[in-house]
Design a protein around this motif. Sequence first.
Motif, short mmCIF file in Angstrom:
data_model
loop_
_atom_site.label_atom_id
_atom_site.label_comp_id
_atom_site.label_asym_id
_atom_site.label_seq_id
_atom_site.Cartn_x
_atom_site.Cartn_y
_atom_site.Cartn_z
N PRO A 292 71.24 39.75 73.71
CA PRO A 292 69.89 40.08 74.21
C PRO A 292 69.69 39.55 75.63
O PRO A 292 70.01 38.40 75.93
CB PRO A 292 68.96 39.37 73.22
N GLY A 293 69.19 40.43 76.49
CA GLY A 293 68.96 40.03 77.87
C GLY A 293 67.72 40.71 78.43
O GLY A 293 66.78 41.02 77.70
N LEU A 294 67.72 40.95 79.74
CA LEU A 294 66.59 41.57 80.42
C LEU A 294 67.07 42.69 81.32
O LEU A 294 68.05 42.53 82.05
CB LEU A 294 65.85 40.55 81.29
N VAL A 295 66.35 43.82 81.26
CA VAL A 295 66.48 44.83 82.30
C VAL A 295 65.49 44.45 83.40
O VAL A 295 64.32 44.19 83.13
CB VAL A 295 66.16 46.24 81.78
N VAL A 296 65.97 44.42 84.63
CA VAL A 296 65.12 44.12 85.78
C VAL A 296 65.12 45.35 86.67
O VAL A 296 66.17 45.81 87.12
CB VAL A 296 65.62 42.90 86.57
N GLN A 297 63.93 45.89 86.93
CA GLN A 297 63.81 47.14 87.70
C GLN A 297 62.79 46.97 88.82
O GLN A 297 61.67 46.54 88.60
CB GLN A 297 63.38 48.29 86.79
N PHE B 272 71.03 44.53 84.61
CA PHE B 272 70.92 43.87 83.32
C PHE B 272 71.30 42.41 83.48
O PHE B 272 72.38 42.09 84.00
CB PHE B 272 71.82 44.55 82.29
N LEU B 273 70.43 41.53 83.03
CA LEU B 273 70.64 40.09 83.14
C LEU B 273 70.86 39.52 81.74
O LEU B 273 70.05 39.76 80.84
CB LEU B 273 69.41 39.44 83.79
N ALA B 274 71.96 38.78 81.55
CA ALA B 274 72.28 38.25 80.21
C ALA B 274 73.03 36.93 80.33
O ALA B 274 73.62 36.61 81.37
CB ALA B 274 73.12 39.26 79.43
N MET B 275 72.97 36.14 79.25
CA MET B 275 73.72 34.89 79.15
C MET B 275 75.06 35.15 78.46
O MET B 275 75.11 35.79 77.41
CB MET B 275 72.94 33.85 78.35
N ARG B 276 76.14 34.67 79.06
CA ARG B 276 77.47 34.78 78.46
C ARG B 276 78.21 33.47 78.68
O ARG B 276 78.35 33.01 79.81
CB ARG B 276 78.26 35.95 79.06
N SER C 266 74.67 42.49 85.77
CA SER C 266 75.55 43.66 85.79
C SER C 266 74.72 44.92 86.01
O SER C 266 73.52 44.95 85.75
CB SER C 266 76.34 43.77 84.47
N LYS C 267 75.38 45.97 86.50
CA LYS C 267 74.73 47.25 86.70
C LYS C 267 74.98 48.15 85.50
O LYS C 267 75.88 47.91 84.70
CB LYS C 267 75.24 47.91 87.99
#
Length: 367
Positions: free
Chosen positions: A62-67, A77-81, A88-89
Amino acid sequence: GSCKRKSSSTNIESLPDELMFEILLHLPADDIYGGAAFVCKKWRDLTRDRNFINEHIHRSTPGLVVQFQRQTENAVFLAMRRGRFEISKFSNYNFKHLLRASCNGLLIECDTANGCASFVVNPSTNRRLRIPPGYYSSIAYASASMSYKVVSGSTQYDKPEELGCVIWTVGVDKSWRTVCTEHLSLATRRILNTTPLTTEGFVHWSSPESGHILTLNIETEVITEIPVPKGYERGWKFYLSTGTSLTFLTAMGWFSFEVWELRQETGEWTKLHDIELDCQVLGFVYLNRLIDFSLVPLAPPNCSTATVNPVGWLNCKEALVLHAFPTRLCFVHIVRTREIDFFELGHDFDSYNFIAHRNSLVRLGRC
């Protein structure tokens, strides 16, 4: 064709289906759709299987779309890994319109310049489905009936007392259906004209300064009015979806927040940990950015020209993302370690959408 032997010691086709199922679950949705599904018919059939798609959703991060609202195609797309955040795009899809909501990898895209024409899109599979127009639409999944439902506050009425809510079941309904709101007060119904948040099986409407939220059970299609915790009725609140649950944060200081989480089945709020940001690190980076725009001396927390606002969670409350308005600067606060990192968006003095999202292979109608 079939999966061919790569060497004398390796025959991937001989692997048990259960093991291949597990291996493919570790691949991102974009890689499966753009690559692995074309390796052979066996892999294509496996990755299109409902059980695989459902399990892949639960395994995805689960992450965030930032627009950026003025350049909608520049969404990331922003996510923790592995304990660090990554940006990432979307390699398989170019967004054409504003994003409104997300559920199980499906996003609502709204063309506000064309009568609010709306679409359900899956950016990982490069597919979209046209839906009835709605400015403040959301989407949620009803697990018992295994159906997706699009929900919108109905703003087509001129009279405030007729404000309501409409719903559309994908693949079933031909037009909007009205959801009963007669049990709600006029003041409460006004909240339906705000952007809704989606969690697991529910859609929520909130107002930062209201003493109540509205929650729609997507399975029963019943709206419930839920009060915020006593003592928090008038304070400013930041409502955020984790993807599975609803939270709100209220500021204790400029860089500290109380966190509350809603138990959706009971309507009860639970007090979680406080967020205490590292003022020295955060303040130094932010101060230098504000100096660039002649916005110092630093304003007090309630100043509208310079604020640090929570905008979303990563990986179910593992990290909190904050936007330092009016700059392009964003902070990522890792809750367990209290580490702070930061990244920059494309433009200063502009508006952004932050939407809880996870990539998936969900197929929906023509999706």
